[in-house]
Design a protein around this motif. Structure first.
Motif, PDB file in Angstrom:
ATOM      1  N   CYS A  38       0.874  -1.250  -0.099  1.00 40.31           N
ATOM      2  CA  CYS A  38       0.084  -0.049  -0.042  1.00 40.31           C
ATOM      3  C   CYS A  38       0.768   1.309   0.153  1.00 40.31           C
ATOM      4  N   GLY A  39       2.015   1.296   0.113  1.00 35.42           N
ATOM      5  CA  GLY A  39       3.081   2.102  -0.158  1.00 35.42           C
ATOM      6  C   GLY A  39       3.639   2.830   1.379  1.00 35.42           C
ATOM      7  N   VAL A  40       3.447   1.950   2.452  1.00 33.04           N
ATOM      8  CA  VAL A  40       4.086   2.360   3.837  1.00 33.04           C
ATOM      9  C   VAL A  40       5.598   2.068   3.626  1.00 33.04           C
ATOM     10  N   GLU A  41       6.284   2.930   3.907  1.00 33.28           N
ATOM     11  CA  GLU A  41       7.721   2.676   3.997  1.00 33.28           C
ATOM     12  C   GLU A  41       8.324   2.626   5.509  1.00 33.28           C
ATOM     13  N   VAL A  42       9.149   1.552   5.729  1.00 33.06           N
ATOM     14  CA  VAL A  42       9.761   1.452   7.091  1.00 33.06           C
ATOM     15  C   VAL A  42      11.230   0.884   6.782  1.00 33.06           C
ATOM     16  N   GLU A  43      12.121   0.902   7.675  1.00 33.12           N
ATOM     17  CA  GLU A  43      13.423   0.261   7.575  1.00 33.12           C
ATOM     18  C   GLU A  43      13.238  -1.363   7.603  1.00 33.12           C
ATOM     19  N   ALA A  44      14.010  -2.062   6.646  1.00 37.05           N
ATOM     20  CA  ALA A  44      13.726  -3.257   6.504  1.00 37.05           C
ATOM     21  C   ALA A  44      13.935  -4.073   7.880  1.00 37.05           C
ATOM     22  N   TRP A  45      14.776  -3.913   8.826  1.00 41.57           N
ATOM     23  CA  TRP A  45      14.823  -4.584  10.099  1.00 41.57           C
ATOM     24  C   TRP A  45      13.513  -4.807  10.535  1.00 41.57           C
ATOM     25  N   LYS A  46      12.572  -3.758  10.532  1.00 36.17           N
ATOM     26  CA  LYS A  46      11.379  -3.971  11.013  1.00 36.17           C
ATOM     27  C   LYS A  46      10.493  -5.078  10.643  1.00 36.17           C
ATOM     28  N   VAL A  47      10.584  -5.349   9.233  1.00 41.99           N
ATOM     29  CA  VAL A  47      10.065  -6.498   8.596  1.00 41.99           C
ATOM     30  C   VAL A  47      11.003  -7.744   8.502  1.00 41.99           C
ATOM     31  N   GLN A  48      12.216  -7.815   9.100  1.00 43.54           N
ATOM     32  CA  GLN A  48      12.789  -9.052   9.106  1.00 43.54           C
ATOM     33  C   GLN A  48      13.015  -9.663  10.276  1.00 43.54           C
ATOM     34  N   ARG A  49      12.617  -8.857  11.508  1.00 43.75           N
ATOM     35  CA  ARG A  49      12.476  -9.699  12.782  1.00 43.75           C
ATOM     36  C   ARG A  49      11.275 -10.390  12.918  1.00 43.75           C
ATOM     37  N   LEU A  50      11.196 -11.201  13.754  1.00 39.89           N
ATOM     38  CA  LEU A  50      10.034 -11.731  14.046  1.00 39.89           C
ATOM     39  C   LEU A  50       9.240 -10.943  15.283  1.00 39.89           C
ATOM     40  N   PRO A  51       8.237 -10.407  15.111  1.00 40.19           N
ATOM     41  CA  PRO A  51       7.699  -9.632  16.050  1.00 40.19           C
ATOM     42  C   PRO A  51       6.865 -10.649  17.171  1.00 40.19           C
ATOM     43  N   PRO A  52       6.865 -10.082  18.420  1.00 35.52           N
ATOM     44  CA  PRO A  52       5.987 -10.638  19.381  1.00 35.52           C
ATOM     45  C   PRO A  52       4.699 -10.699  19.052  1.00 35.52           C
ATOM     46  N   GLU A  53       3.838 -11.788  19.597  1.00 31.44           N
ATOM     47  CA  GLU A  53       2.459 -12.009  19.268  1.00 31.44           C
ATOM     48  C   GLU A  53       1.752 -10.917  19.728  1.00 31.44           C
ATOM     49  N   SER A  54       2.055  -9.972  20.843  1.00 26.40           N
ATOM     50  CA  SER A  54       1.396  -8.854  21.268  1.00 26.40           C
ATOM     51  C   SER A  54       1.151  -7.953  20.122  1.00 26.40           C
ATOM     52  N   GLU A  55       2.148  -7.775  19.263  1.00 21.31           N
ATOM     53  CA  GLU A  55       2.250  -6.715  18.137  1.00 21.31           C
ATOM     54  C   GLU A  55       1.157  -7.189  17.063  1.00 21.31           C
ATOM     55  N   TRP A  56       1.196  -8.597  16.662  1.00 20.48           N
ATOM     56  CA  TRP A  56       0.056  -9.126  15.953  1.00 20.48           C
ATOM     57  C   TRP A  56      -1.371  -8.736  16.282  1.00 20.48           C
ATOM     58  N   ILE A  57      -1.595  -8.931  17.664  1.00 14.84           N
ATOM     59  CA  ILE A  57      -2.858  -8.584  18.293  1.00 14.84           C
ATOM     60  C   ILE A  57      -3.109  -7.142  18.191  1.00 14.84           C
ATOM     61  N   ASP A  58      -2.301  -6.512  18.513  1.00 11.79           N
ATOM     62  CA  ASP A  58      -2.482  -4.960  18.763  1.00 11.79           C
ATOM     63  C   ASP A  58      -2.402  -4.102  17.553  1.00 11.79           C
ATOM     64  N   GLN A  59      -2.202  -4.344  16.423  1.00 14.62           N
ATOM     65  CA  GLN A  59      -2.300  -4.071  15.383  1.00 14.62           C
ATOM     66  C   GLN A  59      -3.313  -4.320  14.226  1.00 14.62           C
ATOM     67  N   ASP A  60      -3.857  -3.409  13.461  1.00 23.35           N
ATOM     68  CA  ASP A  60      -4.828  -3.825  12.755  1.00 23.35           C
ATOM     69  C   ASP A  60      -4.191  -4.118  11.190  1.00 23.35           C
ATOM     70  N   THR A  61      -4.956  -5.119  10.370  1.00 20.70           N
ATOM     71  CA  THR A  61      -4.683  -5.438   9.252  1.00 20.70           C
ATOM     72  C   THR A  61      -4.816  -4.364   8.211  1.00 20.70           C
ATOM     73  N   CYS A  62      -3.936  -3.901   7.327  1.00 21.99           N
ATOM     74  CA  CYS A  62      -4.136  -2.895   6.313  1.00 21.99           C
ATOM     75  C   CYS A  62      -4.907  -3.366   5.180  1.00 21.99           C
ATOM     76  N   MET A  63      -6.091  -2.791   5.173  1.00 17.59           N
ATOM     77  CA  MET A  63      -7.016  -3.318   4.197  1.00 17.59           C
ATOM     78  C   MET A  63      -6.639  -2.887   2.706  1.00 17.59           C
ATOM     79  N   ASP A  64      -5.843  -1.736   2.451  1.00 16.50           N
ATOM     80  CA  ASP A  64      -5.361  -1.492   1.333  1.00 16.50           C
ATOM     81  C   ASP A  64      -4.404  -2.568   0.794  1.00 16.50           C
ATOM     82  N   CYS A  65      -3.501  -3.084   1.680  1.00 19.43           N
ATOM     83  CA  CYS A  65      -2.688  -4.228   1.203  1.00 19.43           C
ATOM     84  C   CYS A  65      -3.441  -5.376   1.169  1.00 19.43           C
TER      85      CYS A  65
END
Length: 74
Positions: A38-65
């Motif tokens: 959808c065009g969101v830019e972040v540093e690669a390390w943010k997508v290369q790490r395995l995030p804690p489960e709490s981040e999966w729960i706390d953040q909404d899925t991007c409907m554009d993606c």
């Protein structure tokens, strides 16, 4: 159909929601900028790490993606 084509994207919670990224983002240098479907830019390390489960729960899925990925198989 999805299995035959192969999956060339993955989801990650990156602080501003759960976004989909192309697999090339996993191979980028950690401080390079990578862009979600959808065009969101972040540093690669943010997508290369395995995030804690709490981040999966706390953040909404991007409907554009979601729409852009689902349109690939429509």
């Amino acid at each position: 159909m999805l299995e035959a084509a192969g999956v060339d994207w993955f989801w990650r919670p990156v602080g501003v929601g759960r976004h989909a990224f192309g697999v090339a983002a996993k191979r980028a240098e950690p401080h390079d900028s990578v862009t979600s479907f959808c065009g969101v830019e972040v540093e690669a390390w943010k997508v290369q790490r395995l995030p804690p489960e709490s981040e999966w729960i706390d953040q909404d899925t991007c409907m554009d993606c979601w729409v852009r990925i689902s349109a690939r198989w429509s």
